[in-house]
Write a protein that holds these residues in place. Structure first.
Motif, mmCIF file in Angstrom:
data_model
loop_
_atom_site.group_PDB
_atom_site.id
_atom_site.type_symbol
_atom_site.label_atom_id
_atom_site.label_comp_id
_atom_site.label_asym_id
_atom_site.label_seq_id
_atom_site.Cartn_x
_atom_site.Cartn_y
_atom_site.Cartn_z
ATOM 1 N N ASN A 1 10.709 40.485 4.467
ATOM 2 C CA ASN A 1 11.379 39.983 5.402
ATOM 3 C C ASN A 1 11.690 41.296 5.589
ATOM 4 O OD1 ASN A 1 11.888 37.289 7.105
ATOM 5 N ND2 ASN A 1 14.308 38.293 6.850
ATOM 6 N N ASP A 2 12.580 41.926 4.920
ATOM 7 C CA ASP A 2 13.448 43.361 5.410
ATOM 8 C C ASP A 2 12.058 44.449 5.832
ATOM 9 O OD1 ASP A 2 15.963 42.238 4.723
ATOM 10 O OD2 ASP A 2 16.169 43.562 2.945
ATOM 11 N N ALA A 3 11.422 44.765 5.912
ATOM 12 C CA ALA A 3 9.980 45.306 5.695
ATOM 13 C C ALA A 3 9.421 45.205 7.008
ATOM 14 C CB ALA A 3 8.910 45.414 4.620
ATOM 15 N N LEU A 4 9.216 43.995 7.005
ATOM 16 C CA LEU A 4 8.712 43.174 8.554
ATOM 17 C C LEU A 4 10.035 43.513 10.149
ATOM 18 C CD1 LEU A 4 7.431 39.678 7.265
ATOM 19 C CD2 LEU A 4 6.499 41.925 8.487
ATOM 20 N N ASN A 5 11.124 43.539 9.067
ATOM 21 C CA ASN A 5 12.026 43.426 10.530
ATOM 22 C C ASN A 5 12.756 44.798 10.714
ATOM 23 O OD1 ASN A 5 12.940 41.161 11.347
ATOM 24 N ND2 ASN A 5 14.106 40.744 9.534
ATOM 25 N N LEU A 6 11.546 45.848 9.841
ATOM 26 C CA LEU A 6 12.639 47.217 10.136
ATOM 27 C C LEU A 6 10.542 47.511 11.009
ATOM 28 C CD1 LEU A 6 13.502 50.669 9.424
ATOM 29 C CD2 LEU A 6 12.324 50.062 7.373
ATOM 30 N N LEU A 7 9.858 47.651 10.103
ATOM 31 C CA LEU A 7 8.511 48.072 10.689
ATOM 32 C C LEU A 7 8.329 47.454 11.898
ATOM 33 C CD1 LEU A 7 7.394 49.094 7.288
ATOM 34 C CD2 LEU A 7 7.921 50.544 9.037
ATOM 35 N N ILE A 8 8.281 46.265 12.028
ATOM 36 C CA ILE A 8 7.227 45.167 13.297
ATOM 37 C C ILE A 8 8.212 44.872 13.692
ATOM 38 C CG2 ILE A 8 5.908 43.405 13.782
ATOM 39 C CD1 ILE A 8 4.589 45.348 12.117
ATOM 40 N N ALA A 9 9.924 43.967 13.652
ATOM 41 C CA ALA A 9 10.316 43.324 14.414
ATOM 42 C C ALA A 9 10.989 44.558 15.350
ATOM 43 C CB ALA A 9 11.469 42.540 14.299
ATOM 44 N N GLY A 10 11.505 45.639 14.562
ATOM 45 C CA GLY A 10 12.319 46.844 15.192
ATOM 46 C C GLY A 10 11.841 48.087 16.297
ATOM 47 N N SER A 11 9.871 47.886 16.164
ATOM 48 C CA SER A 11 9.644 48.766 17.166
ATOM 49 C C SER A 11 9.628 48.759 18.407
ATOM 50 C CB SER A 11 7.877 48.743 16.529
ATOM 51 O OG SER A 11 7.901 48.898 15.380
ATOM 52 N N ALA A 12 9.787 49.355 19.366
ATOM 53 C CA ALA A 12 9.803 49.115 20.979
ATOM 54 C C ALA A 12 8.481 48.649 21.230
ATOM 55 C CB ALA A 12 10.612 49.861 21.821
ATOM 56 N N VAL A 13 7.735 47.910 22.261
ATOM 57 C CA VAL A 13 6.641 47.754 22.876
ATOM 58 C C VAL A 13 6.453 49.540 24.110
ATOM 59 C CG1 VAL A 13 5.270 46.757 23.836
ATOM 60 C CG2 VAL A 13 6.534 45.316 22.745
ATOM 61 N N PRO A 14 5.310 50.030 23.804
ATOM 62 C CA PRO A 14 5.670 50.576 24.595
ATOM 63 C C PRO A 14 4.703 50.394 25.102
ATOM 64 C CG PRO A 14 3.720 51.072 22.661
ATOM 65 C CD PRO A 14 4.613 49.905 22.423
ATOM 66 N N PRO A 15 4.446 51.185 27.322
ATOM 67 C CA PRO A 15 3.942 50.531 27.995
ATOM 68 C C PRO A 15 2.845 50.766 28.246
ATOM 69 C CG PRO A 15 5.057 53.236 28.057
ATOM 70 C CD PRO A 15 5.525 52.618 27.014
ATOM 71 N N THR A 16 2.407 51.689 27.723
ATOM 72 C CA THR A 16 0.658 51.638 27.802
ATOM 73 C C THR A 16 -0.158 51.232 26.978
ATOM 74 O OG1 THR A 16 0.318 54.054 26.939
ATOM 75 C CG2 THR A 16 1.334 54.273 29.273
ATOM 76 N N GLN A 17 -1.770 50.744 26.968
ATOM 77 C CA GLN A 17 -2.439 49.946 26.068
ATOM 78 C C GLN A 17 -2.813 51.414 25.015
ATOM 79 O OE1 GLN A 17 -5.743 48.626 27.609
ATOM 80 N NE2 GLN A 17 -7.389 50.148 26.474
ATOM 81 N N GLU A 18 -2.959 52.247 25.044
ATOM 82 C CA GLU A 18 -2.998 53.471 24.469
ATOM 83 C C GLU A 18 -1.919 53.160 22.947
ATOM 84 O OE1 GLU A 18 -3.470 54.513 27.387
ATOM 85 O OE2 GLU A 18 -5.969 53.957 27.482
ATOM 86 N N GLN A 19 -1.019 53.601 23.967
ATOM 87 C CA GLN A 19 0.396 53.979 23.628
ATOM 88 C C GLN A 19 0.419 52.516 21.850
ATOM 89 O OE1 GLN A 19 3.445 54.304 25.949
ATOM 90 N NE2 GLN A 19 3.726 57.107 25.336
ATOM 91 N N LEU A 20 0.436 50.966 22.592
ATOM 92 C CA LEU A 20 0.545 50.234 22.087
ATOM 93 C C LEU A 20 -0.485 50.110 20.977
ATOM 94 C CD1 LEU A 20 1.177 47.402 22.024
ATOM 95 C CD2 LEU A 20 -0.166 46.077 23.471
ATOM 96 N N ILE A 21 -1.930 50.378 21.068
ATOM 97 C CA ILE A 21 -2.526 49.964 20.381
ATOM 98 C C ILE A 21 -2.346 51.615 18.512
ATOM 99 C CG2 ILE A 21 -5.215 50.728 19.433
ATOM 100 C CD1 ILE A 21 -4.507 48.761 20.856
ATOM 101 N N ASP A 22 -1.982 52.314 18.983
ATOM 102 C CA ASP A 22 -1.458 53.441 18.067
ATOM 103 C C ASP A 22 -0.518 53.056 17.516
ATOM 104 O OD1 ASP A 22 -3.571 55.081 19.337
ATOM 105 O OD2 ASP A 22 -2.496 56.547 20.103
ATOM 106 N N LEU A 23 0.398 52.357 18.109
ATOM 107 C CA LEU A 23 2.489 52.208 17.600
ATOM 108 C C LEU A 23 1.730 50.860 16.476
ATOM 109 C CD1 LEU A 23 5.658 51.416 16.800
ATOM 110 C CD2 LEU A 23 4.940 49.588 19.058
ATOM 111 N N ILE A 24 0.504 49.867 16.268
ATOM 112 C CA ILE A 24 0.655 48.985 16.207
ATOM 113 C C ILE A 24 -0.290 49.410 14.868
ATOM 114 C CG2 ILE A 24 -1.255 46.876 15.601
ATOM 115 C CD1 ILE A 24 -0.429 45.876 18.534
#
Length: 283
Positions: A154-177
């Motif tokens: 749960n802590d790892a998910l909150n840090l690496l997934i839930a704690g990441s801001a959604v970027p504004p562009t398609q390319e940045q979103l894909i790179d982040l995921i």
């Protein structure tokens, strides 16, 4: 075409790939199917294989949205009879005894995420194929997973997934995921290895199947699959979604795929035994 015109076209394409409020939610289940004992652990007439599952989900960019749960044949009182599975036997896991349910999941297209109509969730399961040694020892491994592994996950998910801001562009979103999934999978591998090494021996862990399930739709699915291939997560020869993580034992298998009706088969070979486990993703 002017810069303003190009921007309008780009925004129109993104808007076309979304639904107001997001797509209708659907309940999904990851259901254990069968365990085949190829080469059993016991030196007596048969093994007692069973399944424990840890399910998890986390919304990208939604702080504190992570959750994890445990489901076990042991807790359900659905363990196999003593010596139920000699070598070559395939046992069906009793229906509903170790399912993981993901209620109200939304399969999103790229525009849904970028325009904020709905948050992208990452779903997944850790499935432990077990061999029952401690016939009278209660549910020690299930208890250990619930108390030690679930909070770390749960802590790892909150840090690496839930704690990441959604970027504004398609390319940045894909790179982040792609980057964050890679980091999360390496973290999972590390704490799985530590957890298994630190256990006593009430029951044997024959194998661990990790499934990362991405609820995407339309162009979003194609974009992610392409990005995974470029990023090396899906490498040639790994078309079924299984990916290598350096340093993991052969008894740990990791699979990444879309949240769609499907089947998965995991071939676990460890020092304890050789099992082939099958599962189904559906409603």
């Amino acid at each position: 075409m002017t810069a303003v015109g190009a921007l309008v076209v780009a925004l129109s394409l993104v808007a076309a790939a979304c639904t107001i409020g997001g797509p209708a939610p659907t309940d999904w289940k990851v259901k254990p199917g069968t365990i085949k004992v190829v080469d059993g652990e016991d030196n007596d007439v048969g093994d007692e294989p069973y399944v424990i599952q840890v399910g998890f989900r986390s919304k990208l960019g939604v702080a504190g949205s992570s959750a994890a749960q445990i489901s076990s044949q042991c807790y359900a009182g659905a363990l196999p009879a003593p010596d139920a599975a000699p070598d070559g036997t395939t046992l069906a896991v009793p229906a509903g005894s170790a399912d993981v349910t993901f209620p109200e999941a939304q399969n999103l297209d790229i525009g849904d995420v970028l325009l904020g109509t709905a948050p992208l969730e990452i779903f997944g399961t850790l499935t432990f194929a077990m061999e029952r040694d401690g016939i009278f020892s209660g549910c020690a491994i299930s208890d250990a997973l619930g108390s030690a592994l679930v909070p770390v996950l749960n802590d790892a998910l909150n840090l690496l997934i839930a704690g990441s801001a959604v970027p504004p562009t398609q390319e940045q979103l894909i790179d982040l995921i792609v980057a964050n999934l890679g980091n999360f999978l390496n973290a999972v591998g590390g704490f799985l290895a530590a957890f298994i090494e630190g256990l006593g021996n009430p029951d044997d862990i024959v194998g661990v199947g990790v499934q990362i399930l991405l609820p995407t739709a339309g162009a979003f699915t194609d974009l992610l699959n392409t990005a995974f291939a470029i990023g090396g997560i899906f490498q040639p020869g790994l078309e079924q979604g299984f990916i290598p993580i350096s340093g993991l034992p052969s008894s740990v298998k990791i699979k990444v795929g879309s949240l769609v009706p499907s089947n998965a088969t995991f071939d676990f070979q460890s020092d304890a035994a050789h099992y082939v486990y099958s599962s189904t993703i559906g409603h």
